[in-house]
Design a protein around this motif. Structure first.
Motif, short mmCIF file in Angstrom:
data_model
loop_
_atom_site.label_atom_id
_atom_site.label_comp_id
_atom_site.label_asym_id
_atom_site.label_seq_id
_atom_site.Cartn_x
_atom_site.Cartn_y
_atom_site.Cartn_z
N UNK A 102 0.84 -1.21 0.00
CA UNK A 102 0.00 0.00 0.00
C UNK A 102 0.87 1.26 0.00
N UNK A 103 1.89 1.26 0.84
CA UNK A 103 2.77 2.43 0.98
C UNK A 103 3.45 2.78 -0.35
N UNK A 104 4.00 1.77 -1.01
CA UNK A 104 4.73 2.03 -2.24
C UNK A 104 3.80 2.35 -3.40
N UNK A 105 2.63 1.72 -3.45
CA UNK A 105 1.67 2.03 -4.51
C UNK A 105 1.21 3.49 -4.42
N UNK A 106 1.09 3.99 -3.20
CA UNK A 106 0.63 5.38 -3.00
C UNK A 106 1.71 6.39 -3.35
N UNK A 107 2.96 6.03 -3.14
CA UNK A 107 4.05 7.00 -3.31
C UNK A 107 4.76 6.89 -4.65
N UNK A 108 4.95 5.69 -5.15
CA UNK A 108 5.65 5.54 -6.44
C UNK A 108 4.59 5.37 -7.52
N UNK A 109 4.02 6.47 -7.90
CA UNK A 109 2.96 6.49 -8.90
C UNK A 109 3.55 6.58 -10.30
N UNK A 110 2.69 6.44 -11.31
CA UNK A 110 3.15 6.59 -12.70
C UNK A 110 3.74 7.97 -12.92
N UNK A 111 3.14 8.98 -12.29
CA UNK A 111 3.65 10.34 -12.45
C UNK A 111 5.01 10.50 -11.80
N UNK A 112 5.21 9.86 -10.65
CA UNK A 112 6.51 9.92 -9.97
C UNK A 112 7.60 9.30 -10.83
N UNK A 113 7.27 8.21 -11.49
CA UNK A 113 8.23 7.55 -12.38
C UNK A 113 8.56 8.45 -13.57
N UNK A 114 7.52 9.05 -14.14
CA UNK A 114 7.74 9.95 -15.28
C UNK A 114 8.54 11.18 -14.87
N UNK A 115 8.26 11.70 -13.69
CA UNK A 115 9.01 12.88 -13.20
C UNK A 115 10.49 12.56 -13.05
N UNK A 116 10.77 11.37 -12.53
CA UNK A 116 12.18 10.99 -12.35
C UNK A 116 12.88 10.91 -13.71
#
Length: 270
Positions: A102-116
């Protein structure tokens, strides 16, 4: 609804049909089974709310298993401490696994991956050059005389290229790299720094069409030709997003593990 020894069903149908609110759905021996417990079980089993017959069957099964567990407990046939140890192990694994899921699904989103990807674009941009080579192999077991003979062969091939003979034809005659020999020595587009450092440095210092003098690497003596000028090649987002997600999740999990460990004091008794 079938009868089970030691079970008194109380308003199970009402609980399933969503009629009158009742906290206790059934009693197994002296244990009350509450509506929230049953609802949690149905949610865990992903039983759809609209299918009342299926939900009732699941409740029946749930109560039957609860009754069997109670009966087995009374038999005193199992080691209670071992059962508790196994249950505790399962509880720990379940809590940790579900929490981080749950923790990682909430924080490492598709947008977070794209931002990186957007903020670290240099990591996914590499300089590549189209190179061909001729290789005369050497190895550590060779004598100095044998090594010099190999160098002489490489110099002979180089001289013929410089005299105007076609590079790919000389490669087919002289090269000992079987994989590239039949392709005229073509190694394809190589990433800067991804191959032997000496070969990489020589390749990226050439001009398109230029041929190097013979030089030595751990593989032997090379003569290389730059077929196409170096260019920057960017890996597309879709090709690296999985790797980025894994990296970000690993980093986030490690950081949260450290936070959680520091949140609780563990003191072992001597």
């Amino acid at each position: 609804m079938r009868k089970l020894a030691g079970i008194c069903l109380i308003g199970a149908c009402l609980a399933l049909a969503g009629c009158e609110e009742q906290d206790v759905v059934a009693t197994v021996a002296d244990k009350e089974i509450t509506k929230p417990e049953v609802q949690a079980h149905l949610a865990f089993k992903r039983v759809p709310e609209g299918n009342e017959k299926l939900r009732e069957r699941h409740v029946d099964r749930y109560l039957e298993r609860e009754a069997l567990a109670e009966a087995i407990t009374r038999e005193d046939a199992l080691d209670d401490e071992m059962v508790r140890a196994e249950l505790d192990e399962f509880r720990q694994e379940l809590l940790i696994s579900r929490y981080f899921e749950k923790y990682l699904d909430e924080r490492i989103t598709d947008q977070a991956v794209r931002n990186y990807y957007g903020n670290h674009i240099d990591e996914y941009t590499h300089r590549k050059a189209h190179v061909a080579h001729l290789l005369i192999r050497t190895n550590e077991a060779m004598s100095e005389t044998e090594r010099k003979a190999k160098l002489t062969t490489a110099q002979e091939a180089y001289s013929k290229i410089m005299a105007g003979e076609e590079f790919d034809e000389i490669v087919r005659t002289y090269s000992e790299d079987k994989l590239s020999r039949e392709k005229g020595g073509d190694l394809g587009w190589i990433k800067e720094g991804s191959i032997d450092p000496v070969l990489s440095e020589r390749a990226f210092a050439l001009e398109p069409g230029e041929v190097s003098t013979p030089f030595e690497t751990a593989f032997g003596f090379h003569v290389i030709k730059l077929l196409d000028a170096p260019k920057d090649v960017r890996q597309p987002f879709d090709a690296v997003k999985g790797k980025i997600r894994y990296q970000l999740r690993s980093q986030a999990k490690q950081k949260e593990l450290e936070r959680l460990r520091n949140a609780v004091t563990v003191q072992r008794e001597s």
